[in-house]
Design an enzyme around this catalytic site. Structure first.
Site, mmCIF file in Angstrom:
data_model
loop_
_atom_site.group_PDB
_atom_site.id
_atom_site.type_symbol
_atom_site.label_atom_id
_atom_site.label_comp_id
_atom_site.label_asym_id
_atom_site.label_seq_id
_atom_site.Cartn_x
_atom_site.Cartn_y
_atom_site.Cartn_z
ATOM 1 N N GLU A 246 -28.653 -0.852 5.398
ATOM 2 C CA GLU A 246 -28.528 -1.137 6.584
ATOM 3 C C GLU A 246 -26.797 -0.884 7.301
ATOM 4 O O GLU A 246 -26.833 -1.747 6.863
ATOM 5 C CB GLU A 246 -29.354 -1.957 7.368
ATOM 6 C CG GLU A 246 -29.958 -1.585 8.333
ATOM 7 C CD GLU A 246 -29.194 -2.549 9.547
ATOM 8 O OE1 GLU A 246 -27.813 -1.683 10.233
ATOM 9 O OE2 GLU A 246 -28.904 -3.328 9.778
ATOM 10 N N CYS A 280 -25.935 -4.334 14.832
ATOM 11 C CA CYS A 280 -25.569 -3.135 13.750
ATOM 12 C C CYS A 280 -26.344 -2.254 15.525
ATOM 13 O O CYS A 280 -25.956 -1.212 15.408
ATOM 14 C CB CYS A 280 -26.570 -3.108 12.814
ATOM 15 S SG CYS A 280 -27.896 -3.747 12.739
HETATM 16 P P1 NDP Z 1 -18.328 -5.459 4.850
HETATM 17 O O1 NDP Z 1 -19.387 -3.967 4.971
HETATM 18 O O2 NDP Z 1 -17.104 -5.004 3.752
HETATM 19 O O3 NDP Z 1 -19.343 -6.564 4.362
HETATM 20 C C1 NDP Z 1 -20.370 -7.121 4.603
HETATM 21 C C2 NDP Z 1 -21.163 -8.052 3.416
HETATM 22 O O4 NDP Z 1 -20.563 -6.935 2.459
HETATM 23 C C3 NDP Z 1 -20.100 -8.988 2.932
HETATM 24 O O5 NDP Z 1 -21.038 -10.307 2.519
HETATM 25 C C4 NDP Z 1 -18.803 -8.810 2.071
HETATM 26 O O6 NDP Z 1 -18.428 -9.913 1.280
HETATM 27 C C5 NDP Z 1 -19.696 -7.315 1.279
HETATM 28 N N1 NDP Z 1 -18.787 -6.893 0.551
HETATM 29 C C6 NDP Z 1 -17.514 -6.719 0.970
HETATM 30 N N2 NDP Z 1 -16.541 -5.522 -0.639
HETATM 31 C C7 NDP Z 1 -17.988 -5.254 -1.246
HETATM 32 C C8 NDP Z 1 -18.432 -4.367 -1.917
HETATM 33 N N3 NDP Z 1 -16.982 -3.618 -2.478
HETATM 34 N N4 NDP Z 1 -19.454 -4.311 -3.168
HETATM 35 C C9 NDP Z 1 -20.194 -5.213 -2.475
HETATM 36 N N5 NDP Z 1 -20.183 -5.729 -1.150
HETATM 37 C C10 NDP Z 1 -18.864 -6.161 -0.607
HETATM 38 O O7 NDP Z 1 -18.024 -5.798 6.490
HETATM 39 P P2 NDP Z 1 -16.824 -5.790 7.677
HETATM 40 O O8 NDP Z 1 -17.191 -6.992 7.333
HETATM 41 O O9 NDP Z 1 -15.608 -5.941 6.355
HETATM 42 O O10 NDP Z 1 -16.501 -4.930 8.731
HETATM 43 C C11 NDP Z 1 -16.656 -4.199 8.945
HETATM 44 C C12 NDP Z 1 -17.212 -3.291 10.004
HETATM 45 O O11 NDP Z 1 -18.508 -3.095 8.903
HETATM 46 C C13 NDP Z 1 -17.600 -3.968 11.157
HETATM 47 O O12 NDP Z 1 -16.056 -3.507 12.110
HETATM 48 C C14 NDP Z 1 -19.191 -3.203 12.045
HETATM 49 O O13 NDP Z 1 -18.904 -2.143 12.163
HETATM 50 C C15 NDP Z 1 -19.892 -3.050 10.226
HETATM 51 N N6 NDP Z 1 -21.027 -4.301 10.111
HETATM 52 C C16 NDP Z 1 -21.669 -3.898 10.081
HETATM 53 C C17 NDP Z 1 -22.725 -4.891 10.325
HETATM 54 C C18 NDP Z 1 -25.145 -4.211 10.423
HETATM 55 O O14 NDP Z 1 -25.466 -5.123 11.081
HETATM 56 N N7 NDP Z 1 -24.620 -3.759 9.940
HETATM 57 C C19 NDP Z 1 -22.383 -6.548 9.883
HETATM 58 C C20 NDP Z 1 -21.301 -6.430 9.854
HETATM 59 C C21 NDP Z 1 -20.101 -5.650 9.424
HETATM 60 P P3 NDP Z 1 -16.811 -11.166 2.590
HETATM 61 O O15 NDP Z 1 -17.771 -10.560 3.408
HETATM 62 O O16 NDP Z 1 -17.021 -11.835 1.548
HETATM 63 O O17 NDP Z 1 -16.444 -10.235 1.709
#
Ligand code: NDP
Length: 473
Positions: A246, A280
Site C-alpha cells: 500500500e 495516504c
Molecule cells: P518509507 O517507505 O521509506 O518507510 C516506510 C517503512 O519502510 C519504514 O518502516 C521504513 O523504515 C521502512 N524501510 C525503509 N527502507 C526500507 C527498505 N529498503 N526495505 C524495507 N523497508 C524499508 O517512507 P518514508 O518514511 O521515507 O516517507 C517517504 C514518503 O513516503 C512520504 O513523503 C510519503 O509520500 C510516503 N509515505 C506514504 C505512506 C503511506 O501511508 N502510504 C506512509 C509514510 C510515507 P524506517 O522508517 O525505520 O527507515
C-alpha cells in the site's frame, strides 16, 4: 527517558545498540529502542516459523477469541497508548474534527473487532457424479510487516490482525520514527498469544530490507513510499514472497460547477488535512471549476485561518509534521510553488522552532506543472487548481503514475458517479474523500500498490488457495 524492548518469541529483548525516538514537537529524544541485529531478526523469524504449525492448526474460532481479547486489552489501555502515540507521532489527542490520537486508537479497535468477525469458508465449485471440487484457504505462512510513521498502531493492526486470523505468524517492524506505541501495545497483548506468534523487531530501513529478502518469510505486507515498495518487490523475488503493498498516492478531487461550496468546503478541508495531510488517501490535488473557484478558495482559506497548529499539550487542531525529512519536503514543495508564481492564501512558511511545525496552507493560482501538484507533499498544504473543461480536469487527475484514491464533488450524484468511475484509482468517492472502513477493500492501482487490505478481500491475501479434487465413481 525510558528504554523499550523488542518482542521476540514472547520475551522482551534488547540489543547492543539503540535508536533514539524524537518528539517532533520538541526535537528532543523521548525514548530509545533497540537496533536489532541481523541475528536477532533471524531469531524472530525462527520463532514465528516454529509457532506456525500449532497456530495455524487452531480453529478459526479459537484464533478469533484470542484476537478479540487483544482488542479488549488495547481498549483497557487506550488513554495511555494514545498519549504515547501523541508524543511520538505529534498528533493531538483530539485534534481537528476529532481525528487525533484517540481516533487512531478507536480505529484500531474497530478494525480488530470487525476483522475478527470474518470467516474463510470452503467454496464448493463442483459436486456431481464425477467429482467434488473444493477451494480451501490455507495460511500463507510467516508474514513480515513493515509499517510507516503516520498511523503507526492502526497500520500495524491492519497488517497483523488478518494474518493472525488466517493462521499466519508475524514478524513486524514499525518505523524507526514511531516504534513506541506499537512496542507498548504488543507487549501488553503478548501473554494472550502463544510465544512467537507475534514478534516485533525495531531498527532502521536496513532491518526492513533484511525482512523483505529473508528466505524464511513467505509474505510481506508493506505500507509506505512507492520508492521503498519497489525495493521490497525486488528483494522479495528470491523466494517469490506474496506481497501486499500500500504505497503513496497523489489523490485528485474534481469539483463540478453545481457543487454547493458552503457544504463541500468543510469536508474537502477535513479530508485534505486529516492527520496534518500525512495520510495516504488524503485529498492532495483539488481541481475546481472556474465558476466556483474563487468562492471555494475563499471558503477553504477561511477554515484554514480558523485552525491552530501547535504542540499536542496545547490542545491544537494540528500538531507538527512527524519528522525532519517530511518537514523539509513540505518546505521544499512550498518554495517550488512560490517560485512557480502561486498565491498563498494561508501559511506557506515554516513556523518558528523548536518542532517541525508548518501551518495549514492553501495555495491557489498554481500551474499544473508545479511540483506541489505533481508530487505528493504528505503534509498540511493543498494546491487548488482551476479548470474550465471537465474532460481536461479528468485527464489531469489521471496523468500521474499513482492511483490510490480520487473523488468527484457535485449536487448531481449520478453525473458525479459516472465521472468518478473514470478516475484511475483504487477507491473513488462521490462527495467525500479519504473515508475508509474495515469492511470495504482498499488498495491502489498503477504505482500506488499491489493487492488490497480490509474485509474479506484483504483477509484472503494472507492465504494460499488449495484446490481439493475428490474423484467419484
Ligand atoms: P518509507 O517507505 O521509506 O518507510 C516506510 C517503512 O519502510 C519504514 O518502516 C521504513 O523504515 C521502512 N524501510 C525503509 N527502507 C526500507 C527498505 N529498503 N526495505 C524495507 N523497508 C524499508 O517512507 P518514508 O518514511 O521515507 O516517507 C517517504 C514518503 O513516503 C512520504 O513523503 C510519503 O509520500 C510516503 N509515505 C506514504 C505512506 C503511506 O501511508 N502510504 C506512509 C509514510 C510515507 P524506517 O522508517 O525505520 O527507515
Amino acid at each position: 527517558m525510558s528504554d523499550y524492548s523488542m518482542l521476540i518469541n514472547g520475551e522482551a529483548v534488547s540489543a547492543d545498540s539503540a535508536i533514539d525516538v524524537i518528539n517532533p514537537a520538541t526535537e528532543q529524544p523521548i525514548a530509545s529502542v533497540p537496533a536489532a541485529s541481523p541475528e536477532q531478526l533471524d531469531t524472530a523469524v525462527a520463532a514465528a516459523r516454529a509457532a506456525l504449525p500449532a497456530w495455524s492448526a487452531r480453529s478459526m474460532d479459537e484464533r478469533r477469541e484470542l484476537i478479540l481479547k487483544m482488542a479488549d486489552r488495547i481498549e483497557q489501555n487506550m488513554g495511555e497508548l494514545a498519549q504515547l502515540l501523541s508524543q511520538e507521532q505529534g498528533k493531538p489527542m483530539e485534534g481537528f474534527a476529532g481525528l487525533g490520537a484517540m481516533f487512531e486508537l478507536g480505529g484500531c479497535l474497530a478494525w480488530i473487532r470487525y476483522t475478527a468477525s470474518l470467516d474463510l469458508p470452503v467454496e464448493v465449485i463442483q459436486d456431481n457424479d464425477e467429482a467434488r471440487i473444493e477451494v480451501h484457504r490455507k495460511p500463507v505462512g510467516v508474514v513480515g510487516s513493515i509499517t510507516p510513521w503516520n498511523y503507526p498502531l492502526l497500520i500495524t493492526c491492519w497488517h497483523i490482525i488478518p494474518g493472525l486470523l488466517a493462521g499466519c505468524t508475524v514478524v513486524a517492524k514499525p518505523s524507526e520514527y514511531t516504534p513506541l506505541t506499537v512496542l507498548k501495545a504488543m507487549h501488553l497483548v503478548a501473554d494472550i498469544l502463544p510465544p512467537g506468534v507475534i514478534n516485533i523487531v525495531t531498527g532502521g530501513g536496513e532491518i526492513g530490507a533484511a525482512i523483505s529478502s529473508h528466505p524464511d518469510i513467505d509474505k510481506i505486507v508493506f505500507t509506505g513510499s512507492t520508492r521503498t515498495g519497489k525495493r521490497i518487490m525486488e528483494s522479495a523475488a528470491d523466494n517469490l514472497k506474496r506481497l501486499t503493498l500500500e504505497l503513496g498516492g497523489n489523490d485528485a478531487a474534481i469539483v463540478l460547477p453545481d457543487t454547493n461550496v458552503a457544504e463541500a468546503a468543510g469536508k474537502i478541508f477535513a479530508t485534505a488535512m486529516i492527520n496534518n495531510g500525512q495520510t495516504c488517501a488524503a485529498l492532495k490535488r483539488l481541481y475546481v471549476h472556474e465558476d466556483i473557484y474563487d468562492e471555494m478558495c475563499e471558503a477553504l482559506a477561511g477554515i484554514a485561518a480558523s485552525v491552530t497548529t501547535g504542540p499536542a499539550g496545547e490542545g491544537p487542531d494540528f500538531g507538527p509534521i512527524q519528522n525532519k525529512m517530511q518537514y523539509d519536503r513540505v518546505c521544499e514543495l512550498a518554495e517550488a510553488a512560490r517560485a512557480d508564481g502561486a498565491t498563498f492564501l494561508t501559511g506557506g512558511e515554516p513556523m518558528p522552532g523548536p518542532g517541525y511545525f508548518f501551518p495549514v496552507t492553501i495555495v491557489k493560482d498554481i500551474p499544473e506543472h508545479s511540483r506541489l501538484v505533481q508530487e505528493e507533499p504528505f503534509g498540511p498544504i493543498l494546491p487548488v487548481v482551476s479548470f474550465s473543461d471537465v474532460e481536461d480536469a479528468l485527464a489531469r487527475a489521471n496523468a500521474v503514475s499513482v492511483g490510490l484514491g480520487g473523488s468527484v464533488w457535485s449536487s448531481d450524484v449520478a453525473a458525479a458517479q459516472a465521472l468518478a468511475s473514470r478516475l484511475e484509482c483504487g477507491t473513488a468517492w462521490v462527495n467525500n474523500h479519504a473515508m475508509i472502513q474495515p469492511d470495504a477493500p482498499f488498495g491502489g492501482v498503477k504505482q500506488s500498490g499491489v493487492g488490497v487490505e480490509f474485509g474479506r478481500y484483504g483477509l484472503v491475501e494472507y492465504t494460499n488457495i488449495q484446490t481439493m479434487q475428490i474423484a467419484k465413481g
